[in-house]
Design a protein around this motif. Structure first.
Motif, PDB file in Angstrom:
ATOM      1  N   TRP A 118       1.936   5.696  34.919  1.00 13.55           N
ATOM      2  CA  TRP A 118       1.474   4.372  34.499  1.00 13.55           C
ATOM      3  C   TRP A 118       2.474   3.284  34.881  1.00 13.55           C
ATOM      4  CZ3 TRP A 118       4.046   1.114  31.194  1.00 13.55           C
ATOM      5  CH2 TRP A 118       5.092   1.665  30.444  1.00 13.55           C
ATOM      6  N   ILE A 160       1.886   2.585  38.544  1.00 14.86           N
ATOM      7  CA  ILE A 160       0.635   1.847  38.737  1.00 14.86           C
ATOM      8  C   ILE A 160       0.804   0.375  38.368  1.00 14.86           C
ATOM      9  CG2 ILE A 160      -1.738   1.595  37.916  1.00 14.86           C
ATOM     10  CD1 ILE A 160      -1.876   4.615  37.656  1.00 14.86           C
ATOM     11  N   VAL A 161       1.456   0.130  37.230  1.00 14.90           N
ATOM     12  CA  VAL A 161       1.659  -1.255  36.779  1.00 14.90           C
ATOM     13  C   VAL A 161       2.505  -2.036  37.781  1.00 14.90           C
ATOM     14  CG1 VAL A 161       2.766  -2.696  35.028  1.00 14.90           C
ATOM     15  CG2 VAL A 161       1.345  -0.763  34.331  1.00 14.90           C
TER      16      VAL A 161
END
Length: 252
Positions: free
Chosen positions: A81, A84-85
């Motif tokens: 995550w 991805i961010v």
């Protein structure tokens, strides 16, 4: 030994395919955002009236891509995550930085720019396949490719932002044309450089994401360069056709 060479070639081909997948996916999303933004007159007026907003976006974009490239080897070790961010932030910050809608770019300009961008991508693939066996038209190192990718994107982005505020299309059009030609040449050389045997880091499974992100930036800048150049060309053509106004009217 031949088996090892075959494996290396297979790995390089796999990285190349993944790189182009990332680049094309980002490019389609970025172009869709531009087309959508062009439909809002309020947004176009806001960005036209508040020039400093574009400069702030450009500064954030410049810092974001520098940090993303510099710390990418650390990001690879973080949770999914987090990667991805960071990737989405870099993608959007760079996409928005030069999304300032053209003043009078009709949908035909957007469509033609879209076609020309992918035509250049196809030509770059052909050039890369032809250049690698002859070892010509390639950057010497991966570091130079990354460094010049950032420079060309920054140069093109800043040029588009500055040219968008010019009042004379006769100056705006040739300036944008030069920026666009520079981007044209670089994306072709970038494509050839990616085919060098030692370009990708085999020990880094997500290396293609970094390269795809950088390749996208240059193709997106090329796309926006096409849009702005065509819009400026139309403005210049209309200025040439428009009858000259009396001197008194100009002073008023």
């Amino acid at each position: 030994m031949p088996r090892e060479t075959e494996n290396e070639g297979s790995t390089k081909h796999r990285f190349l395919c993944k790189t182009y997948f990332v680049t094309v996916l980002m490019l389609l999303v970025g172009q869709a955002q531009v087309i959508l933004a062009m439909q809002f007159e309020a947004l176009k007026k806001f960005l036209r009236d508040y020039y400093y907003v574009s400069l702030m976006q450009f500064f954030i974009s410049f810092i974001s891509i520098q940090l993303y490239v510099f710390f990418y080897h650390i990001l690879e070790q973080k949770a999914l995550w987090v990667r991805i961010v960071c990737g989405l932030w870099t993608f959007e910050s760079n996409t928005i930085s030069i999304m300032k809608p053209a003043k009078k770019a009709p949908n035909e300009c957007l469509g033609l720019s879209w076609i020309m961008t992918f035509v250049i991508m196809g030509l770059s693939i052909c050039y890369g396949n032809l250049a690698v066996p002859h070892k010509r038209g390639l950057f010497l190192t991966r570091h130079n490719v990354i460094r010049w990718s950032e420079r060309i994107f920054v140069l093109t982005s800043f040029g588009i932002i500055v040219c968008s505020e010019m009042k004379r299309a006769s100056i705006e059009f040739p300036t944008l044309f030069i920026y666009t030609m520079v981007s044209n040449v670089f994306v072709v050389i970038f494509a050839a450089s990616m085919r060098k045997p030692d370009f990708y880091h085999d020990e880094s499974p997500g290396d293609f994401i970094l390269i795809g992100q950088l390749y996208y930036l240059n193709f997106y800048a090329l796309y926006m360069g096409y849009v702005w150049t065509m819009a400026a060309g139309l403005d210049w053509y209309q200025d040439l056709k428009r009858p000259k106004e009396p001197a008194v009217t100009e002073e008023e």
